[in-house]
Design a protein around this motif. Structure first.
Motif, mmCIF file in Angstrom:
data_model
loop_
_atom_site.group_PDB
_atom_site.id
_atom_site.type_symbol
_atom_site.label_atom_id
_atom_site.label_comp_id
_atom_site.label_asym_id
_atom_site.label_seq_id
_atom_site.Cartn_x
_atom_site.Cartn_y
_atom_site.Cartn_z
ATOM 1 N N LEU A 31 35.001 46.708 51.094
ATOM 2 C CA LEU A 31 36.100 46.112 50.655
ATOM 3 C C LEU A 31 36.275 44.857 50.286
ATOM 4 N N ARG A 34 36.731 45.585 46.617
ATOM 5 C CA ARG A 34 37.752 46.662 46.271
ATOM 6 C C ARG A 34 38.227 46.760 45.133
ATOM 7 N N PHE A 122 39.072 53.958 49.380
ATOM 8 C CA PHE A 122 39.261 52.559 49.777
ATOM 9 C C PHE A 122 40.311 52.654 51.020
ATOM 10 N N GLU A 126 39.029 51.301 54.789
ATOM 11 C CA GLU A 126 40.171 50.346 55.427
ATOM 12 C C GLU A 126 40.452 50.680 56.852
#
Length: 850
Positions: A31, A34, A122, A126
């Motif tokens: 992340l 990202r 993503f 997350e």
């Protein structure tokens, strides 16, 4: 004692929460980059080619999107002053969903660009990173707890590795890849942990801030900030009267012009669009000199008139407000720019290193302790003889020094020398005054430090400096690793301390680098020159262990209908009837070589395209390929032919089970819980309880378990356990009852009495016949309030003290998590830490937990 508690907490949290934290660390590293990854995967979407024309205003973008997507409402629009940056818009979520779709828009034409590749991945990453894919409120609590566990791991790790030379940067920060084995693992675990300590403290505290409301409220209060209440539904709507029902289209022109008059040099601006043009518009923006991406100012403006209702600039915030705003950049590392992001990402990726090395250190420690217990029993514990002329004392971190001390004392005892064997932790100056000769076998921990158990003696020796030990002649065998700067440092500390007290060395200190054979032989020859026969070089391995054959003659399912996993009672007989029945003591373990299920082997053979009946040579034996695979780690890749594959196979690791019978029973009996995993039954438990047919031959060997060894039948004994831990307790009880012992107290716990009262008839018969003095049972699921075996122990506090006053020995067998820890806590509360430590030092608290 305090350090032992922290050590237990550190490894327990490490092998539980640490396993999940490894995945959180990896997802966090992903992340951190990202945006860059998605931009790389989707060229021309998040950034477009810069053109020699003006970009569209927010109102123009809004009108273009209304034409292209008339049925979808935009809730957020993010614009950047950087040429070529696309406009990011978020659409209102469909009914039943929490988040709307995020898309990018060409800033020059207003055209909706293709979806970004990887965005869904993503978003999933997350959700895992923030909530472990759990419902939000539950996930926040779990992640907050894990964050606090990470903080505990970081701080306890710092405490546990604190070097003696605290001001030496080399001791703190030097990685040494020339180390081997456990030393290398410890060096990687501790040094890289020190490098990453600050980052992990930041991760833990900032993560807890978002996850735990009480933590966030506390931080906000300390910072002098209160959370802004969320805007209520309908807030900001015009309330002129009942006729004000006509919706007004949102026009951003006036509001945007008003914004530009106040922030003409903005970096980026996020517009949170209201549903109607009569409602206020919120704009969060970064100034041209903003220190990080959360140093945002806030403006509230009326779209119809451009009137600014509120303006909160970041630079006007209090110190506490700026600190709160910096929490997210600190967590991501962006507070320190690109270098900070890289450092935090690397620290996140390092989390699996600590999990893997921690597990390897833990398993190595368990293996060495088990080997040490077996060796102690095999040699016979050298007894402390009154008036013994020779004291053999040891300081051991992983068990190696204790092994050498055991061999030395046993050999000396057989040659007629009166020997006292003692851990250095139990040795005092008074002890030394009563022995004219002393042999010290001492390991060094880390950079010249004493093993944990010997720190007290090191302190006592320093305090005794100047006192007379002139009568004492001593020799020191120092164990260490030459790659450490302070090679055999603790051995030299002991040598120096004893000289300071006037003691005389029999010969110069002998240093041993990782069990070097030449150094051990030098020790032997030096002792021999002083009339002491103490061969220790035979500790070096010379041959592989043998694995006798056993026949599985009985198998019974004991807890049919139970909520728990199935438990099976197994009976094994020696396959070699021409040899005497093997001997063992209560508490012994049976190490079993497992085999893969036939259908799993068949699937592997089918995948590899090989014939299982093909004869091969494998580990010095000729057998079929199917047999070779059944007792080996299954290969992932194909080989040229069956023999090539057989040469590459690695043997399976043996599994240990507590023996549930006494030698007088004539058979080895086991109590095995069937383990079930996602891909089927556990390897060893599945083989023993399901796949091995009655009459099958098993490769197994008996191993003494000195740390769980029996005491004489007339010594009172208290047995505490749960589940399959009954196996080790039952072996002790049967041996004691065969010997006529009646001072036996059993506390046993499981789920339901109806299904899980293991060996019910046998235990009740012993109780009725007076062979079992007391039986306390805890079936946790039989009542609304959960009752566990440690609760029964607490209820019987008075009886417990009475038995202990009579010299009773405590045996605990079963699960480490829950039961053993709970028993430990109850004993500490009832006896105090000192009382429990006294039991441990007197060897009256014996555990076999897993």
């Amino acid at each position: 004692m305090f350090k032992k508690i922290w050590f237990q907490l550190h490894w327990f949290i490490g092998i539980t929460a640490g396993t999940v934290l490894m995945t959180i660390g990896v997802t966090g590293a992903l992340l951190a980059f990202r945006e860059e990854i998605m931009d790389l995967l989707s060229p021309g979407v998040m950034h477009v080619q810069v053109r020699q024309q003006a970009t569209l205003t927010p109102q123009q973008v809004l009108e273009k999107l209304r034409q292209e997507e008339p049925q979808r409402r935009i809730t957020t629009m993010t614009l950047s002053a950087e040429p070529g940056d696309s406009v990011r818009v978020v659409f209102a979520p469909p009914p039943g969903e929490r988040r709307g779709q995020a898309r990018y828009v060409d800033p020059y034409t207003g055209a909706l660009l293709p979806p970004v590749t990887g965005m869904e991945f993503f978003e999933f990453t997350e959700r895992f990173h923030r909530w472990l894919l759990l419902p939000t409120e539950i996930g926040k609590i779990v992640l907050g707890t894990l964050a606090l566990c990470l903080l505990m791991l970081a701080l306890s790790g710092l405490y546990l590795r604190w070097p003696r030379r605290a001001l030496s940067l080399r001791a703190w920060l030097r990685l040494d890849f020339q180390l081997q084995g456990r030393s290398l693992l410890w060096n990687l675990h501790s040094v890289i942990g020190t490098w990453s300590l600050v980052m992990y403290v930041i991760f833990a505290t900032t993560g807890a801030y978002w996850a735990l409301d009480w933590f966030k409220d506390g931080v906000n209060t300390l910072a002098g900030e209160t959370r802004r209440a969320p805007m209520a539904r309908g807030e900001g709507k015009k309330k002129d009267g009942p006729n004000n029902q006509t919706p007004v289209a949102l026009d951003l022109t006036q509001a945007w012009n008003a914004f530009l008059t106040k922030a003409p040099d903005y970096q980026s601006a996020q517009l949170r669009l209201p549903e109607q043009g009569t409602q206020p518009l919120q704009i969060f923006f970064l100034g041209h000199d903003a220190p990080h991406e959360r140093a945002r100012s806030r403006m509230v403006v009326l779209p119809q008139s451009g009137e600014i209702k509120q303006l909160e600039r970041y630079e006007d915030k209090s110190t506490g407000g700026r600190f709160i705003a910096a929490i997210y950049p600190l967590h991501m590392g962006t507070y320190f720019g690109l270098p900070g992001r890289i450092i935090m990402a690397i620290a996140s990726l390092m989390m699996p290193l600590f999990g893997i090395t921690g597990w390897m250190l833990y398993l190595d420690r368990r293996r060495k302790k088990a080997a040490l217990r077996a060796e102690r029993a095999a040699l016979g514990e050298p007894q402390q003889q009154a008036g013994g002329q020779l004291l053999v004392a040891y300081a051991s971190q992983t068990g190696q020094a204790e092994r050498i001390a055991l061999h030395t004392a046993a050999r000396l005892r057989r040659s007629g020398v009166a020997v006292t064997l003692q851990a250095l932790a139990q040795t005092t100056a008074e002890t030394l005054r009563h022995h004219p000769r002393l042999l010290l076998i001492a390991s060094t921990f880390g950079e010249g430090d004493a093993p944990d158990s010997a720190r007290g003696f090191e302190r006592r020796l320093r305090q005794a400096a100047g006192q007379s030990l002139a009568h004492l002649h001593y020799a020191v065998l120092a164990l260490g690793d030459r790659h450490y700067t302070s090679f055999c440092g603790f051995g030299h500390t002991l040598d120096h301390g004893l000289r300071q007290c006037g003691a005389k060395p029999m010969f110069p200190l002998v240093e041993v680098d990782r069990m070097d054979a030449a150094a051990l032989r030098k020790w032997e020859s030096e002792l021999a020159s002083h009339g002491l026969d103490a061969a220790v070089s035979d500790l070096l391995p010379t041959s592989s262990p043998t694995w006798p054959s056993w026949v599985l003659v009985e198998r019974h399912h004991l807890n049919a209908g139970s909520q728990g996993e199935p438990l099976f009672h197994l009976v094994l007989q020696s396959a070699d009837s021409s040899q005497p029945a093997p001997a063992w003591q209560a508490g012994a373990l049976l190490e079993v070589m497992p085999r893969h299920a036939p259908d799993r082997v068949a699937l592997v053979l089918q995948r590899l395209g090989l014939d299982g009946a093909t004869e091969v040579h494998c580990r010095g034996m000729r057998c079929s390929l199917a047999d070779a695979l059944a007792c080996s780690v299954l290969p992932m890749q194909a080989a040229a032919d069956a023999q090539t594959l057989a040469q590459q196979l690695q043997p399976l690791t043996a599994r240990s089970y507590s023996v549930a019978s006494a030698m007088q029973d004539g058979t080895v009996q086991l109590l095995v819980r069937q383990q079930r995993h996602e891909d089927g039954l556990g390897l060893a438990s599945g083989w023993l309880t399901e796949y091995a047919p009655l009459g099958a031959r098993l490769q197994a060997r008996l191993v003494d378990n000195a740390g769980f060894a029996p005491v004489s039948a007339d010594t009172p004994a208290i047995f505490i356990g749960n589940g399959s831990g009954m196996a080790g307790l039952r072996g002790h009880l049967r041996q004691r009852i065969h010997a006529g012992g009646t001072r036996n107290w059993l506390l046993f716990g499981e789920r339901n009495e109806r299904y899980d009262f293991l060996y019910r008839e046998e235990l009740q018969a012993w109780l009725q016949q007076g062979q079992l003095a007391r039986l306390d049972l805890a079936f946790s699921r039989d009542q609304e309030a959960r009752i566990y075996v440690q609760d029964r122990l607490r209820e019987a506090a008075g009886e417990l003290r009475h038995w202990l006053d009579q010299g009773a020995v405590l045996y605990v067998c079963g699960s480490l998590d829950g039961m053993a820890a709970g028993v430990d806590a109850v004993l500490t509360s009832l006896l105090g830490e000192t009382g429990l430590q006294d039991l441990i030092e007197q060897n009256r608290y014996r555990r076999d937990v897993y």
